[in-house]
Design an enzyme around this catalytic site. Sequence first.
Site, short mmCIF file in Angstrom:
data_model
loop_
_atom_site.label_atom_id
_atom_site.label_comp_id
_atom_site.label_asym_id
_atom_site.label_seq_id
_atom_site.Cartn_x
_atom_site.Cartn_y
_atom_site.Cartn_z
CE LYS A 50 0.28 6.80 -1.88
NZ LYS A 50 -0.95 7.27 -1.22
N GLY A 74 0.83 -1.20 0.00
CA GLY A 74 0.00 0.00 0.00
C GLY A 74 0.86 1.25 0.00
CB SER A 75 0.07 4.66 1.14
OG SER A 75 -1.16 4.61 0.45
CB THR A 76 4.16 1.47 3.66
OG1 THR A 76 4.08 0.32 2.82
CG2 THR A 76 3.11 1.36 4.76
#
Lengths: 616, 365
Positions: free
Chosen positions: A328, A324-326
Amino acid sequence: MAQHTIKDAFTERRLFFSRVVVLVVFIVLLFGILIVRLSHLQVVNYSHFTTLSQNNRVRLEALPPPRGLIYDRNGVILAENRPAYQLEITLEQVEDLQETLERLGRIVTLENSEIERFRRLLRRKRPFQAVPLKLNLSDEEVANFAVDRHRFPGVDIQARLARHYPMGEEMAHVVGYVGRIDERELARIDTRNYSGTSHIGKIGVERYYEDVLHGQVGYQRVEVNAQGRMLRILERQPPVAGRDIVLSLDVRLQAAARQALNGYTGAIVAMDPRTGEVLAMVSMPSFDPNLFVHGIPASIYNQLRDHRRQPLFNRALTGQYPPGSTLKPVVGLAGLEHNIITASRTMFAAGYYQLPGHDRRYRDWRRHGHGWVNLDKAIAQSSDVYFYDLGYRLGIDRMSEFLGLFGLGRVTGIDSTGERAGILPSREWKQGALGTVWYPGETIIAAIGQGYMLTTPLQLASVASTLAMRGIRIRPHLLRGIINSDSEELELVSPEYLSPVRVSHPQYWDQVLDPMVHVVHQPNGTAYNSTGRTAAYIIAGKTGTSQVFGLGQDEEYDESRIAKHLRDHALFIAYAPAEDPRIAIAVIVENGGSGSRTAAPIARMVMDHFLLEMGG
Amino acid sequence: MRRYEHSLLLRILHLDLPLLMGLLLLMGLGFIILFSASGEDTDTLLRQAMRIGIAFGIMFLLAQIPSHHLRLWSPWLYGLGVILLVLVLLVGDVGKGAQRWLDLGFFRFQPSELMKLVVPMLIAWYFADRPLPPRFREVLVAGILVAVPAVLIVGQPDLGTAILVTSSGLLVIFLAGVRWRILIALGALLLAIAPFFWHFMRDYQRQRVLTLLNPESDPLGAGYHIIQSKIAIGSGGLYGKGWLNGTQSQLAFLPERSTDFIFAVYAEEFGLLGILLLLSIYLFLILRGLYIAVRAQDTYARLLAGSISMTFFVYVFVNAGMVSGLLPVVGIPLPLVSYGGTSMVTILAAFGILMSIHSHRRLMA
């Protein structure tokens, strides 16, 4: 006598004499055969029979080495050897086996599987050899039997050392456990060195450091009589004990991490970014490793194996989740390095993203988007649209390559068992794994850590650690050192440096790491309310929420309407203190809903414990 | 002069000096090895010494009885023996899975043991007055006279004694000069009916035969005796492990080591050289017995002496053969060495008869 009419004394005498001669020849012949036979045994085959006679008389007994102990970094025992009592039966001395077993069953609990195993063993042993019936007697059973011992001739209690894990399920996954050597292991190990040893490391550190922990078998030559009873020791070579090892884990932090997960299903990996030492590795739910040491009863094993929450599964190493967004900050760094973006560049992030000429809308987690965003805001507030755009322009090849520099898609090589590599998607990977070409849309969701991408919690902790160290990569490890058996001093293992992540301009690191601080400490940051507002030190982190359940094109994610096991996984990676990182952490809460609300506070609890209470 | 006086004394006592020397030498060796085989147990030695004392007494008694008296008693003893054997089968005591003993209240008695002497006595008696070589019909009758007690003993079951009784009887028939063609015909017949014997054998007896053929097939069961015994003998080597140093026997790997398998203990501790000494003593006793038979003055004494000497040989050969794995395991002790009373008495009684035959011959002439 000779008065009989036709009895002829002279002829009879001669006849008798000739018969005696025949018999003497016969006697000499047979004695000859006997002497030839005896010479054959005593002269020709003398050495053969001498060997057999020696083998009869002298028995080589293996002296199994005591297994090395396992400590945490502060010397708390994680695995020890305790006397265990087993019930043994010597068939020769038992009058009626069936009846004895029935009576024993009233004193100790005997499972059918134990009796079957006993009968199998019995067939292979000689009647004077003791055969174990029940392996791990409770203190109560030992006491009960001791009282009634006189009623059970041929039944005995034997004490031996057995592995014990005093921490129970606290450390089950990471320390692992030993169990009885099975057929497969028998083919792998040096059977000579394992003669006399019944157990071997099955998973975790117990398995990985089997060679260190096991030691070197010793021998003694003993003289025995025909009953197999030992008469005296002729020669003795003592075993070399297995070496004690010290792990980098800290039982206090481990307990704090378990407590922080508070019943959730999930995993936490905390490590020291400066050394690669793993400080805590938790997978919940867990199990009692002691069950496996003495042969776990089938009923309990099936229960564990079939449990919905999979307690036997070590999520920290084996669990694979969409990051997921980790990721980014890493994707942002890739954009900077490849000059796709600059830190100051802004774009308007609406509620969705569309590829030029395509209908499909890639929605932002925030319904109306984030408005004008630069890299800092895109990371701090986790703008999906910003990264959709970045990912699209970066392209899967460069993204995949750059993420690969952080070790994604490969095992970290930690010193334990069961580690999985996750998936780092690329054109080649997709062609190989699925046999289809790469679609641009897949690049877009890959940029926010969705789609095909899978990572283990350990990999995420390693990513957090690499970010904290600005590109310096150290292989995560559980072993802190081995205790020298002579000097009893701890010989520390030195960190193993991996190829670092290098960027063209060092300020790129600041340009992605500062936003990670803002995630936690700026009021608009995704983890501010839940975590950063009350923090006593500066944390750099990144929240993530990964989809378990694919939503329809225009559907809204509504936690309350979705069954719990289909809720999103909550993720958070972080390191702290931001200015001088001493701990890097990854938290995954399965079906936890939201990274910011669920995972981030858990990570802070662990870091609080480490930095504030333990002074780490 | 002294030598003359010495032999004169023996003459008066009707003892035969060579036999007596041989027996004493043998029994001396027997004591030495029994001490080792019994685990240095003096009680065992004491009991054995008492048996030998009694057996010597009986030998001495029988040496005083001229053989023509024995000859007269032969048919009566035979009749009595057969009746006792039938009684054993009907009311005998069971010991070790076989009915061998007759409890007479004050002592237990094994009639089959008596038959080892009585059967050759009877067959010798049967041929004594008949012209020799015997005719076929006479051989047949003699054969039946041997078979009746033999079958009764097999029925107990006691294969070892049956073998000795049968062979003692058959040896008389052979020594009587039965023609070769009859012998060959009988031999062929025996081979032909051998399968029937197999049919009537007990399971454990069959097992012994099978075990002989392949002892390793059942190393912990029936083959154990033979394997351990061969190891004991083989590991003794040429010179032996030394007295009291046999590991096979001292550590109890060897079963029945003071009784039927004492030969293996001896072989282990004294080696092949010791065995050669032992076999020489046996051979000397046998040859001396045959010499006495040849010198005997009447058919009865001749046949009986020959049979007794040869039965002694059968004893030795069957025991040594079975212990070294040449023959199946049948319960035959090593004569005058194995621990045990009944065979000791019978054998020394037989030697008493031999001595009597030799020492009474001038008086008879």
